[in-house]
Design an enzyme around this catalytic site. Sequence first.
Site, PDB file in Angstrom:
ATOM      1  N   CYS A   1      13.681  11.400   5.994  1.00 14.20           N
ATOM      2  CA  CYS A   1      13.439  11.088   7.393  1.00 14.20           C
ATOM      3  C   CYS A   1      15.186  11.781   8.011  1.00 14.20           C
ATOM      4  CB  CYS A   1      13.086   9.911   7.537  1.00 14.20           C
ATOM      5  SG  CYS A   1      13.262   8.911   6.648  1.00 14.20           S
TER       6      CYS A   1
ATOM      7  N   GLU B   1      10.529   1.654  10.057  1.00 14.04           N
ATOM      8  CA  GLU B   1      11.827   3.028   9.917  1.00 14.04           C
ATOM      9  C   GLU B   1      10.351   4.598  10.271  1.00 14.04           C
ATOM     10  OE1 GLU B   1      14.671   3.789   9.666  1.00 14.04           O
ATOM     11  OE2 GLU B   1      14.485   1.775   9.552  1.00 14.04           O
TER      12      GLU B   1
ATOM     13  N   LYS C   1       0.925  -0.668   0.236  1.00 19.08           N
ATOM     14  CA  LYS C   1       0.025   0.190  -0.194  1.00 19.08           C
ATOM     15  C   LYS C   1       0.573   1.786  -0.004  1.00 19.08           C
ATOM     16  CE  LYS C   1      -1.557   2.976   3.384  1.00 19.08           C
ATOM     17  NZ  LYS C   1      -1.189   3.800   1.984  1.00 19.08           N
TER      18      LYS C   1
ATOM     19  N   GLU D   1      10.035  15.903  15.029  1.00 21.13           N
ATOM     20  CA  GLU D   1      10.000  15.991  13.920  1.00 21.13           C
ATOM     21  C   GLU D   1       9.193  17.017  13.387  1.00 21.13           C
ATOM     22  OE1 GLU D   1       9.129  12.277  11.745  1.00 21.13           O
ATOM     23  OE2 GLU D   1      11.220  12.947  10.869  1.00 21.13           O
TER      24      GLU D   1
END
Length: 494
Positions: free
Chosen positions: A283, A249, A174, A384
């Site tokens: 990231c 991750e 997906k 983040e």
Amino acid sequence: MSQAFQNFIGGRWVSARSGRTFANLNPANGEDLGSFPDSDASDVADAVAAAATAQRAWRLTPAPKRAEILFRVGALIAARKEDLARAATREMGKILLETLGDVQEGIDMAYLAAGEGRRMYGVTTPSEMPDKWAMSVRVPIGVVGVITAWNFPFAVPTWKIFPALVAGNTVVFKPSEESPEMGVHLARLLTEAGLPAGVLNLVHGKGPSAGAPLVAHPGVHVVSFTGSNAVGTAIATECARLGKRVSLEMGGKNAILVMEDADLDLASRAIAWSAFGTTGQRCTAASRVIVHEKVYDDVARRVIEHARALRLGDGLDPATEMGPIVNVRQLEKVHAYVGIGAGEGANVATGGERATEGALARGSFYRPTVLTDVRPEMRVAQEEIFGPVVGFLRAKSVEDAIEINNRTPYGLSSSIFVGDVHRAFQAMRDLDTGIVYVNHGTTGAETHLPFGGTRGTGNGHREAGHTMLDAFTEWKSLYVDFSGRLQRAQIDNN
Ligand code: UN1
């Protein structure tokens, strides 16, 4: 009429059972790039059934033969590199130079994973008994659910799908609803390379309606996810409950350390590239710069100059140096963080606003932003942001800078610019991140080294590199007794 794309299940292109679709929009100008199935649990169930059926034959296909398909797909991707990169830029915004790199990373991964087809080494070891043989081999786990983000819409899926396939698993993939077209291209390429029907299945849709049923489906044995910490944590919780293997991750709060003996010109250019490349949506992006107090003002001034000089625009225009943020919702989140930083006492030295002049008004563009006077405990130094925002922090020494680096919930990538080799090695040892760079920014990991992070970035897994098979295989230990006698281990030989 925009183009209508479909799911790929059991080797057939099909719509969602419900018939529902969602639109894929170009973040640079709002252009409608096509409609995609808004799938639900029933489509996921079809895909998992197809994957389970296909796995019976795929697992028995010799690994070097499975690998040949990956060698072919590597060549096909290389032949279409430019078209694929253009499609990626259109749907998620980063500049063509970078989407070419993203596609290249997929080519690299194809060849790297294909090489495993003739390695996939097991371990042989002597038995403690006479006339007995012992060895351990990797075996596939079954059906792998792959859920990925939009910022590396080609490379990151290949980190997961190619190792899973070469090891003999089948996959239900997906892709992010922000970059669904790259999923279609990957499925088409693998099919053209000879992948049998049902070995890779593609299900488009949103996280809650398509991703969650994929994680929960009892026929999915492993889940490999790249995305936010909030979603990753929810997936990990669900997988723990169901006893599934999960590889995560997630976020980063990556820092570049600059010591007083560094090449400041090189460091500033690397900071600008790491902070504003991919519009800060990696990231691995540098979102903190921790600078020795003696050179703090100098480095900040240089980076502010780089930020102000960056040309914003459509990533397909060769003059553009920074594309849009993926959508307005993300842009608003990024802008809210700048406000939070200012409220905490950080100084918005440049940027801090949406860019709307001329054609930029049609897209979700945000000015490259530098925050100075950031302190380690501020939210903008801990959370983040995932946008073109970088915060400058002061340090008194290399030890102080390392300590500031390590005091966040994440540990993906870090970097130090330093002249003194002793301090470089000290930093390599003490920076608590999965990746450490010396005199290089925080981005640009190569596929043949393990990729992943410590602490909140992941759950201990590493993607790609020599570790690529670990998430997608189990170890089976095999004993062959050719003595013709009853031999009792731990008993008869002691
Ligand atoms: C990501 O942002 O999810 O090291 C992946 C890098 C790239 C991969 C980034 N090779 O920046």
